[in-house]
Design an enzyme around this catalytic site. Structure first.
Site, short mmCIF file in Angstrom:
data_model
loop_
_atom_site.label_atom_id
_atom_site.label_comp_id
_atom_site.label_asym_id
_atom_site.label_seq_id
_atom_site.Cartn_x
_atom_site.Cartn_y
_atom_site.Cartn_z
N SER A 36 1.93 5.34 -2.39
CA SER A 36 3.37 5.12 -2.16
C SER A 36 4.25 6.20 -2.79
CB SER A 36 3.79 3.76 -2.71
OG SER A 36 3.78 3.76 -4.12
N ALA A 45 0.84 -1.21 0.00
CA ALA A 45 0.00 0.00 0.00
C ALA A 45 0.87 1.26 0.00
CB ALA A 45 -1.00 -0.05 1.16
N CYS A 46 0.55 2.22 0.88
CA CYS A 46 1.25 3.51 0.86
C CYS A 46 2.74 3.38 1.15
CB CYS A 46 0.65 4.46 1.88
SG CYS A 46 -0.90 5.12 1.31
N SER A 47 3.15 2.27 1.75
CA SER A 47 4.58 2.11 2.08
C SER A 47 5.33 1.33 1.02
CB SER A 47 4.73 1.45 3.45
OG SER A 47 4.45 2.40 4.45
N SER A 48 4.71 1.08 -0.11
CA SER A 48 5.36 0.25 -1.14
C SER A 48 6.73 0.81 -1.54
CB SER A 48 4.47 0.15 -2.38
OG SER A 48 3.25 -0.46 -2.05
#
Ligand code: CO8
Length: 372
Positions: A333, A154-157
């Site tokens: 991300s 998700a956003c931390s990819s």
């Protein structure tokens, strides 16, 4: 051996949607739905859809506009979904196309050819298909060697992808690794949901990682360390997946798009991220005050201010913790990479900085950098 980010690339889609345009479309949709359900609403069997508000969006999130790959379908009150036609298998897929555009800029500014790359990681929150991997399509388009694979945190990819790339370079698995983050968030955003219709935008970013001694880009940074953390939470969730067809009654329901408990996310993620950054600095023997810049994930301007304040122990200046979500919105991300790409001037050799992501999972990644 130490690893560096030698360059970055950014693909910005051609269309921008202002809050005013988005809210006008939402309110036209709400008026249509409320008119169609007038009887049920009058008898108390259904609730009217409340209008959205430009002032609320800007105050609650800091977002003023977002870029998208297609605009008309999103703003059509009868549709509220981007119109992105399927392409024949022989043509480049849209996710690979925007990843390649960002990758080409990263290669150019590091003075590298595609053939010098020996691994491609496509790290993003929404992959267009199950297989073949988007990363392998990008590898072919760039003429890159070696291998490629997709990953999703998700956003931390992006920060998780950079960590994998950095570890692979240090282990000798690859020498030059491109991490691409194509994010077509508009495809998974429920534009009919007042609580979240304003949150996301589309973009593509790319980061080139190499051994520090080989980094040629003028804006190169040595990676002093990376630290990752995850903690399971249902507060940001999307149930879209390959098993949906095995339960057809759920297809098309709102939970097959992005859904969140925004308030809870805000409250729970701020301390998690601040603690991660402080623990990471301590592990590296660094003082928070040594950080000259914080390129934070771009979900919410108030959230970034709070995190930066907890880390630095004082209010950050706009230059210290740059915000790009006013024009790009949350690009999952890619957000911290855009901030890094656009706001890394003014730092001197040896200056320390932080690139940090946080989001669904929960997941968070801290990358501590030193200007080369
Ligand atoms: N217009 C007017 N009023 C509104 C609107 C609107 N559009 N929306 C809500 N309101 C109202 C509510 O009804 C509520 O009214 P009342 O007080 O009467 O109940 C009031 O405004 C306040 O609502 P909230 O409490 O929900 O508002 P917040 O102040 O919490 O702000 C935010 C909402 C902006 C969503 C905020 O909570 C936030 O930013 N939280 C953090 C979110 C976050 O960081 N999420 C990360 C997710 S991203 C990620 O991990 C990637 C996932 C993969 C990407 C998928 C792509 C689609």
């Amino acid at each position: 051996m130490s690893v560096a980010i030698s360059s970055t690339g950014l693909y910005t889609p051609p269309y921008s949607i202002s809050n005013e345009e988005l809210v006008a479309a939402f309110n036209a949709f709400a008026a249509r739905e409320n008119a169609a359900n007038a009887e049920a609403i009058a008898s108390g069997k259904a609730a009217a859809i409340e209008p959205s508000s430009v002032a609320f969006i800007e105050k609650a999130s800091g977002i003023k506009a977002r870029f998208v790959v297609e605009k008309d379908g999103i703003l059509d009150p009868a549709r509220m979904v981007p119109s992105i036609p399927e392409r024949p298998n022989e043509e480049p897929s849209i996710l690979a196309e925007i990843a390649v555009a960002a990758a080409r800029e990263a290669l150019k500014s590091a003075d590298r050819q595609g053939t010098e790359i020996d691994a491609v990681i496509c790290a993003c929150s929404n992959l267009q298909r199950a297989y073949p991997a988007i990363a392998i399509e990008v590898q072919k388009a760039l003429g890159a060697k070696g291998f490629a694979f997709d990953m999703n945190v998700a956003c931390s990819s992006a920060t998780f992808g950079m960590t994998v790339a950095s570890d692979m370079i240090r282990a000798g698995t690859a020498r030059a690794v491109l991490v691409v983050n194509p994010e077509i968030c508009s495809g998974h955003l429920n534009f009919r949901d007042r609580d979240s219709h304003f949150i996301f935008g589309d973009v593509g970013t790319a980061v080139l990682l190499e051994p520090a001694e080989a980094a040629r880009g003028t804006g190169a940074f040595r990676i002093l360390g990376t630290r990752l953390a995850t903690q399971f939470s249902n507060n940001i969730r999307n149930n879209f997946g390959f098993l949906n067809r095995a339960a057809p009654e759920g297809i098309g329901k709102p939970d097959k798009l992005f859904v969140q408990e925004g308030r809870k996310v805000f409250k729970e993620v701020v301390p998690l991220v601040a603690e991660l950054i402080l623990a990471h600095l301590k592990e590296l023997g660094l003082e928070p005050a040594a950080l000259k810049r914080l390129w934070l994930h771009q979900a919410n301007a108030n959230m970034n201010e709070l995190i930066a304040r907890r880390v630095l122990g004082r209010d950050p200046s706009p230059e210290e913790a740059p915000i790009i979500l006013d024009t790009y919105a949350n690009t999952s991300s890619a957000g911290s990479v855009i901030a890094f790409h656009k706001h890394r001037e003014g730092l001197r050799k040896g200056d320390l900085a932080l690139l940090c992501s946080f989001g669904a999972g929960y997941s968070a990644g801290s990358v501590i950098l030193e200007k080369l």
